[in-house]
Design a protein around this motif. Structure first.
Motif, PDB file in Angstrom:
ATOM      1  N   GLY B  40      39.027  29.965  38.716  1.00  0.00           N
ATOM      2  CA  GLY B  40      40.189  30.815  38.426  1.00  0.00           C
ATOM      3  C   GLY B  40      39.965  32.245  38.861  1.00  0.00           C
ATOM      4  N   GLY B  41      39.481  32.416  40.090  1.00  0.00           N
ATOM      5  CA  GLY B  41      39.500  33.745  40.706  1.00  0.00           C
ATOM      6  C   GLY B  41      40.829  33.919  41.410  1.00  0.00           C
ATOM      7  N   GLY B  42      40.979  35.030  42.102  1.00  0.00           N
ATOM      8  CA  GLY B  42      42.221  35.294  42.806  1.00  0.00           C
ATOM      9  C   GLY B  42      42.584  34.176  43.777  1.00  0.00           C
ATOM     10  N   HIS B  43      41.578  33.696  44.515  1.00  0.00           N
ATOM     11  CA  HIS B  43      41.870  32.676  45.530  1.00  0.00           C
ATOM     12  C   HIS B  43      42.330  31.356  44.905  1.00  0.00           C
ATOM     13  N   GLY B  44      41.697  30.959  43.796  1.00  0.00           N
ATOM     14  CA  GLY B  44      42.087  29.726  43.130  1.00  0.00           C
ATOM     15  C   GLY B  44      43.484  29.840  42.543  1.00  0.00           C
ATOM     16  N   LEU B  63      41.028  25.174  36.745  1.00  0.00           N
ATOM     17  CA  LEU B  63      39.950  25.084  35.755  1.00  0.00           C
ATOM     18  C   LEU B  63      38.963  26.219  35.987  1.00  0.00           C
ATOM     19  N   GLU B  64      38.788  27.054  34.988  1.00  0.00           N
ATOM     20  CA  GLU B  64      37.930  28.235  35.113  1.00  0.00           C
ATOM     21  C   GLU B  64      36.859  28.197  34.032  1.00  0.00           C
ATOM     22  N   LYS B  65      35.604  28.337  34.438  1.00  0.00           N
ATOM     23  CA  LYS B  65      34.521  28.202  33.451  1.00  0.00           C
ATOM     24  C   LYS B  65      34.455  29.378  32.489  1.00  0.00           C
ATOM     25  N   GLY B  66      34.861  30.556  32.924  1.00  0.00           N
ATOM     26  CA  GLY B  66      34.846  31.729  32.043  1.00  0.00           C
ATOM     27  C   GLY B  66      36.264  32.158  31.748  1.00  0.00           C
ATOM     28  N   GLY B  71      35.047  36.601  37.947  1.00  0.00           N
ATOM     29  CA  GLY B  71      34.080  36.511  39.048  1.00  0.00           C
ATOM     30  C   GLY B  71      34.242  37.689  39.999  1.00  0.00           C
ATOM     31  N   ASN B  72      34.109  37.409  41.272  1.00  0.00           N
ATOM     32  CA  ASN B  72      34.164  38.491  42.259  1.00  0.00           C
ATOM     33  C   ASN B  72      35.534  39.172  42.291  1.00  0.00           C
ATOM     34  N   THR B  73      36.563  38.432  41.891  1.00  0.00           N
ATOM     35  CA  THR B  73      37.900  39.011  41.903  1.00  0.00           C
ATOM     36  C   THR B  73      37.951  40.281  41.047  1.00  0.00           C
ATOM     37  N   GLY B  74      37.285  40.254  39.895  1.00  0.00           N
ATOM     38  CA  GLY B  74      37.295  41.429  39.019  1.00  0.00           C
ATOM     39  C   GLY B  74      36.113  42.353  39.242  1.00  0.00           C
ATOM     40  N   ARG B  75      35.341  42.118  40.292  1.00  0.00           N
ATOM     41  CA  ARG B  75      34.115  42.899  40.497  1.00  0.00           C
ATOM     42  C   ARG B  75      34.082  43.599  41.843  1.00  0.00           C
ATOM     43  N   ASN B  76      35.152  43.504  42.594  1.00  0.00           N
ATOM     44  CA  ASN B  76      35.069  44.021  43.967  1.00  0.00           C
ATOM     45  C   ASN B  76      35.651  45.418  44.070  1.00  0.00           C
ATOM     46  N   THR B  77      35.470  46.033  45.237  1.00  0.00           N
ATOM     47  CA  THR B  77      35.910  47.413  45.427  1.00  0.00           C
ATOM     48  C   THR B  77      37.322  47.482  46.016  1.00  0.00           C
ATOM     49  N   THR B  78      37.994  46.347  46.055  1.00  0.00           N
ATOM     50  CA  THR B  78      39.445  46.212  46.278  1.00  0.00           C
ATOM     51  C   THR B  78      39.974  46.723  47.621  1.00  0.00           C
ATOM     52  N   ILE B  79      39.112  46.785  48.614  1.00  0.00           N
ATOM     53  CA  ILE B  79      39.588  47.260  49.918  1.00  0.00           C
ATOM     54  C   ILE B  79      40.362  46.146  50.629  1.00  0.00           C
ATOM     55  N   VAL B  80      41.530  46.506  51.122  1.00  0.00           N
ATOM     56  CA  VAL B  80      42.393  45.558  51.836  1.00  0.00           C
ATOM     57  C   VAL B  80      42.632  46.101  53.246  1.00  0.00           C
ATOM     58  N   ALA B 207      34.323  24.600  32.286  1.00  0.00           N
ATOM     59  CA  ALA B 207      33.439  24.524  33.449  1.00  0.00           C
ATOM     60  C   ALA B 207      33.418  23.106  34.002  1.00  0.00           C
ATOM     61  N   VAL B 208      33.528  22.992  35.297  1.00  0.00           N
ATOM     62  CA  VAL B 208      33.375  21.688  35.936  1.00  0.00           C
ATOM     63  C   VAL B 208      31.882  21.396  36.054  1.00  0.00           C
ATOM     64  N   THR B 209      31.465  20.241  35.512  1.00  0.00           N
ATOM     65  CA  THR B 209      30.038  19.911  35.504  1.00  0.00           C
ATOM     66  C   THR B 209      29.701  18.795  36.496  1.00  0.00           C
ATOM     67  N   GLY B 365      32.312  35.667  51.182  1.00  0.00           N
ATOM     68  CA  GLY B 365      31.214  36.627  51.134  1.00  0.00           C
ATOM     69  C   GLY B 365      31.598  37.948  50.518  1.00  0.00           C
ATOM     70  N   THR B 366      31.329  39.008  51.280  1.00  0.00           N
ATOM     71  CA  THR B 366      31.524  40.360  50.755  1.00  0.00           C
ATOM     72  C   THR B 366      32.950  40.856  50.963  1.00  0.00           C
ATOM     73  N   GLY B 367      33.818  40.018  51.551  1.00  0.00           N
ATOM     74  CA  GLY B 367      35.097  40.595  51.959  1.00  0.00           C
ATOM     75  C   GLY B 367      36.338  39.765  51.740  1.00  0.00           C
ATOM     76  N   GLY B 368      36.392  38.990  50.674  1.00  0.00           N
ATOM     77  CA  GLY B 368      37.530  38.092  50.529  1.00  0.00           C
ATOM     78  C   GLY B 368      38.660  38.575  49.647  1.00  0.00           C
ATOM     79  N   PHE B 369      38.483  39.712  48.970  1.00  0.00           N
ATOM     80  CA  PHE B 369      39.574  40.157  48.093  1.00  0.00           C
ATOM     81  C   PHE B 369      40.841  40.383  48.905  1.00  0.00           C
ATOM     82  N   LYS B 370      40.678  41.049  50.041  1.00  0.00           N
ATOM     83  CA  LYS B 370      41.818  41.354  50.902  1.00  0.00           C
ATOM     84  C   LYS B 370      42.560  40.104  51.345  1.00  0.00           C
ATOM     85  N   ALA B 371      41.858  38.974  51.310  1.00  0.00           N
ATOM     86  CA  ALA B 371      42.438  37.734  51.826  1.00  0.00           C
ATOM     87  C   ALA B 371      43.085  36.898  50.731  1.00  0.00           C
TER      88      ALA B 371
HETATM   89  C1  LIG Z   1      30.638  44.236  44.464  1.00  0.00           C
HETATM   90  C2  LIG Z   1      31.644  43.538  45.347  1.00  0.00           C
HETATM   91  C3  LIG Z   1      32.492  44.291  46.172  1.00  0.00           C
HETATM   92  C4  LIG Z   1      33.425  43.663  46.978  1.00  0.00           C
HETATM   93  N1  LIG Z   1      34.299  44.450  47.695  1.00  0.00           N
HETATM   94  C5  LIG Z   1      35.297  43.860  48.396  1.00  0.00           C
HETATM   95  C6  LIG Z   1      36.285  44.674  49.030  1.00  0.00           C
HETATM   96  O1  LIG Z   1      36.268  45.906  48.945  1.00  0.00           O
HETATM   97  N2  LIG Z   1      37.264  44.050  49.737  1.00  0.00           N
HETATM   98  C7  LIG Z   1      37.312  42.688  49.848  1.00  0.00           C
HETATM   99  O2  LIG Z   1      38.201  42.192  50.530  1.00  0.00           O
HETATM  100  N3  LIG Z   1      36.413  41.890  49.212  1.00  0.00           N
HETATM  101  C8  LIG Z   1      35.410  42.448  48.492  1.00  0.00           C
HETATM  102  N4  LIG Z   1      34.492  41.659  47.831  1.00  0.00           N
HETATM  103  C9  LIG Z   1      34.566  40.187  47.970  1.00  0.00           C
HETATM  104  C10 LIG Z   1      35.630  39.600  47.063  1.00  0.00           C
HETATM  105  O3  LIG Z   1      35.443  40.058  45.743  1.00  0.00           O
HETATM  106  C11 LIG Z   1      35.560  38.072  47.072  1.00  0.00           C
HETATM  107  O4  LIG Z   1      35.482  37.563  48.382  1.00  0.00           O
HETATM  108  C12 LIG Z   1      36.795  37.465  46.419  1.00  0.00           C
HETATM  109  O5  LIG Z   1      37.168  38.168  45.261  1.00  0.00           O
HETATM  110  C13 LIG Z   1      36.510  36.014  46.082  1.00  0.00           C
HETATM  111  O6  LIG Z   1      37.533  35.506  45.268  1.00  0.00           O
HETATM  112  P1  LIG Z   1      37.426  34.058  44.676  1.00  0.00           P
HETATM  113  O7  LIG Z   1      38.649  33.830  43.891  1.00  0.00           O
HETATM  114  O8  LIG Z   1      37.104  33.134  45.791  1.00  0.00           O
HETATM  115  O9  LIG Z   1      36.088  34.112  43.805  1.00  0.00           O
HETATM  116  P2  LIG Z   1      35.846  34.555  42.281  1.00  0.00           P
HETATM  117  O10 LIG Z   1      36.741  35.641  41.864  1.00  0.00           O
HETATM  118  O11 LIG Z   1      34.376  34.781  42.152  1.00  0.00           O
HETATM  119  O12 LIG Z   1      36.284  33.268  41.497  1.00  0.00           O
HETATM  120  C14 LIG Z   1      35.514  32.099  41.427  1.00  0.00           C
HETATM  121  C15 LIG Z   1      35.619  31.574  40.028  1.00  0.00           C
HETATM  122  O13 LIG Z   1      35.027  30.288  39.951  1.00  0.00           O
HETATM  123  C16 LIG Z   1      34.506  30.148  38.658  1.00  0.00           C
HETATM  124  N5  LIG Z   1      33.557  29.055  38.618  1.00  0.00           N
HETATM  125  C17 LIG Z   1      32.294  29.008  39.137  1.00  0.00           C
HETATM  126  N6  LIG Z   1      31.713  27.816  38.861  1.00  0.00           N
HETATM  127  C18 LIG Z   1      32.623  27.092  38.164  1.00  0.00           C
HETATM  128  C19 LIG Z   1      32.604  25.781  37.588  1.00  0.00           C
HETATM  129  N7  LIG Z   1      31.533  24.981  37.672  1.00  0.00           N
HETATM  130  N8  LIG Z   1      33.715  25.344  36.923  1.00  0.00           N
HETATM  131  C20 LIG Z   1      34.815  26.150  36.827  1.00  0.00           C
HETATM  132  N9  LIG Z   1      34.868  27.391  37.345  1.00  0.00           N
HETATM  133  C21 LIG Z   1      33.797  27.863  38.011  1.00  0.00           C
HETATM  134  C22 LIG Z   1      33.893  31.507  38.372  1.00  0.00           C
HETATM  135  O14 LIG Z   1      33.723  31.717  36.984  1.00  0.00           O
HETATM  136  C23 LIG Z   1      34.906  32.450  39.001  1.00  0.00           C
HETATM  137  O15 LIG Z   1      35.839  32.964  38.102  1.00  0.00           O
HETATM  138  C24 LIG Z   1      33.522  42.249  47.008  1.00  0.00           C
HETATM  139  C25 LIG Z   1      32.679  41.488  46.187  1.00  0.00           C
HETATM  140  C26 LIG Z   1      31.758  42.110  45.348  1.00  0.00           C
HETATM  141  C27 LIG Z   1      30.876  41.274  44.458  1.00  0.00           C
END
Ligand SMILES: Cc1cc2nc3c(=O)[nH]c(=O)nc-3n(C[C@H](O)[C@H](O)[C@H](O)COP(=O)(O)OP(=O)(O)OC[C@H]3O[C@@H](n4cnc5c(N)ncnc54)[C@H](O)[C@@H]3O)c2cc1C
Ligand SMILES: [Zn+2]
Lengths: 99, 416
Positions: B40-44, B63-66, B71-80, B207-209, B365-371
């Motif tokens: 349940g990050g932004g992409h999901g 299904l989101e484990k936390g 996850g990274n969605t709430g931890r990134n520097t939000t550059i688009v 959490a999916v196990t 990786g390091t750059g998926g928020f924008k996507a």
């Molecule tokens: C410090 C930092 C800075 C960044 N800066 C940028 C930026 O400036 N611009 C940019 O474009 N991108 C940036 N990124 C990258 C960006 O944050 C990620 O690429 C993007 O947010 C990924 O989104 P997501 O939804 O795929 O992943 P997430 O948000 O990590 O979501 C994945 C979710 O899956 C859940 N999960 C894991 N295992 C299980 C399980 N077994 N069962 C159920 N749920 C599970 C996790 O709890 C999590 O909530 C940055 C990342 C970091 C860490």
């Protein structure tokens, strides 16, 4: 910061070392004999485990030798260093680490 | 879903804000779904939203484990931005950019998308040649991009040190004016609320196990809240992609690394744009609260702990202080890390797998928020039709065997 033990120079700060990824990956002796999938496996696919990891480090700013480290990828705790020719984890020693 | 509007603000203000509804339900998971999105990050969440909205699939669970966005969605520097070098990547990120431009209206949720411009600095002749090449490539793909010199930079960003005697001399930059930042939490919440309104179950603390595979087909998942059946499972778990792949007996060319960021104490408005430097591994913007938001490079080692090493932070801050001497006495307030899923070519994997009905969306990786919106758009298509959308067809797992990599490592401005 990790405190990494070089088997030759002892425990030193992480900044003296550079990382080399998963240990124990050997270059195929005859790449031409491999399928594309097997070659891709060698080039790109790593175990990337959540937990214990055997990995390579190089003492880049010291003796410049490569060696192996056993480290947990969640706690980052290091449990041993080993010389590659021995390929045995070395237990004990001062391998604690801080954050 | 109760629509948010100026009128609803007023009405709720008059009732002392006691009657706001929760933005999404917290349902018990059903026994089975037409499709399951793991993560349940932004992409999901975006995937679930577009499954419901574009493909009429409403019997869907996330299904989101936390908690969502933790996850990274709430931890990134939000550059688009969408100024990627290679056509395949540029078109994918540009699709996302176009969705960002209408996202707040579409979701009826203010994601605070602010197109304040993104500068990517060049510090050497080679940097400047690469910048010119990338800007030209962007324009050929219909993406706005300009090369700017130091005089223009000094005017646009007065606190940037462009003097020739600085440690990292600035020779110029690329500028994408349509680039900017968005509010990360709002993106997760907005997609969750909009998906929920279309019938999607958002199940947190689940959490999916294990992934159940029978006869080469995905049939369901085991979770901490019991088994859930589905023959269409999309895994969108960023740094944990490899862990989930293993559950289905698969391997991925992904390595997980810590990536750190930090914010300063709030200060008065001083930086109204985004500045990135790939060469020195620092990127900075100022939030609406006044905090400087600063990101570092990845820690070199594999890591699943949501923290990294201090020297990486120090390195990023050294670069920032050299570029912006005026920030040298600003105090840092918070520091955190995420776990990023790095692919060999720094491009995502949005792909079917050898297991029928099992799809992976990872490698951002390091750059998926924008996507986030674009990723959800094409991944929903892939899950609904069991076939890639034309925009994500180049991002299959097969590319690692065929060699058709989309090599954005070093080619993109910097992969954030
Ligand atoms: C410090 C930092 C800075 C960044 N800066 C940028 C930026 O400036 N611009 C940019 O474009 N991108 C940036 N990124 C990258 C960006 O944050 C990620 O690429 C993007 O947010 C990924 O989104 P997501 O939804 O795929 O992943 P997430 O948000 O990590 O979501 C994945 C979710 O899956 C859940 N999960 C894991 N295992 C299980 C399980 N077994 N069962 C159920 N749920 C599970 C996790 O709890 C999590 O909530 C940055 C990342 C970091 C860490
Ligand atoms: Zn040594």
């Amino acid at each position: 910061m990790l405190l990494i033990e070089c088997p030759w120079c002892g425990p030193l700060a992480e900044t003296e070392f550079s990382y080399g990824g998963e240990a124990g990956i050997t270059r195929p002796l005859d790449p031409d004999a491999l399928s594309d999938a097997e070659w891709a496996d060698y080039l790109f696919y790593r175990a990337n485990p959540r937990g214990a990891h055997r990995e390579l480090w190089n003492h880049a700013h010291g003796c410049r030798r490569w060696f192996g480290v056993e480290r947990d990828t969640v706690s980052y705790r290091i449990t041993g260093s080993f010389k590659l020719d021995l390929a045995e984890p070395r237990s004990g020693g001062n391998t604690e680490q801080g954050d | 879903m109760k629509k948010y509007s100026a009128y609803s603000l007023l009405r709720n203000a008059l009732s002392h804000n006691r009657n706001w509804r929760t933005a999404w339900r917290s349902p018990e998971p059903k026994k089975s779904y037409d499709a399951i999105v793991v993560g349940g990050g932004g992409h999901g969440l975006a995937t679930a939203y577009y499954l419901a909205k574009n493909h009429g699939m409403r019997n869907v669970a996330v299904l989101e484990k936390g908690w969502i966005g933790g996850g990274n969605t709430g931890r990134n520097t939000t550059i688009v931005r969408s100024n990627y070098l290679w056509t395949e990547a540029a078109l994918l990120y540009e699709k996302s950019m176009q969705l960002w431009e209408g996202l707040s209206q579409d979701l009826n949720y203010n994601v605070m998308f602010s197109q304040r411009g993104v500068y990517n600095l060049g510090h050497s002749l080679q940097d400047m040649r690469d910048i010119e090449r990338r800007v030209n490539a962007n324009r050929l793909n219909g993406i706005d991009a300009e090369v700017v010199g130091t005089a223009e930079l000094a005017k646009a960003i007065p606190c940037l040190n462009v003097s020739s005697d600085s440690r990292y001399p600035v020779l110029g930059a690329s500028l994408q004016r349509r680039g900017g930042v968005a509010r990360h939490d709002a993106v997760a919440w907005g997609f969750a609320r909009a998906a929920d309104a279309l019938g999607v179950d958002i199940v947190e603390q689940c959490a999916v196990t294990d992934i159940d595979v029978r006869g080469g087909k995905a049939v369901g998942v085991q979770t901490t809240r019991g088994p859930i059946a589905s023959d269409r499972i999309g895994v969108v778990v960023a740094g944990h992609a490899g862990v989930l792949a293993k559950m289905a007996g698969l391997r991925l060319p992904i390595e997980s690394h810590p990536l750190q960021a930090f914010v300063s104490e709030p200060i008065r408005p001083v930086l109204d744009t985004v500045v990135m430097s790939g060469a020195v591994h620092g990127y900075i913007s100022q939030s609406d609260k006044g905090e400087l938001v600063i990101g570092a490079g990845i820690d070199a080692y594999n890591g699943y702990g949501q923290r990294g090493s201090f020297p990486v932070i120090e390195h990023a801050l050294q670069a920032i202080v050299e570029l912006f001497p005026v920030f040298s006495r600003v105090r840092m307030l918070r520091l955190w890390g995420g776990i990023v899923d790095v692919a060999p070519d720094a491009c995502p994997i949005l792909s079917k797998t050898p297991v029928e009905g099992l799809y992976f969306n990872c490698g951002w990786g390091t750059g998926g928020f924008k996507a986030t919106p674009g990723s959800g758009w094409v991944f929903a298509h892939t899950m609904a039709h069991d076939e890639a959308h034309q925009l994500n067809a180049p991002f299959s797992l097969e590319r690692f065997a065929t060699g058709a990599l989309v090599d954005e490592h070093g080619a993109a401005a910097v992969a954030h």
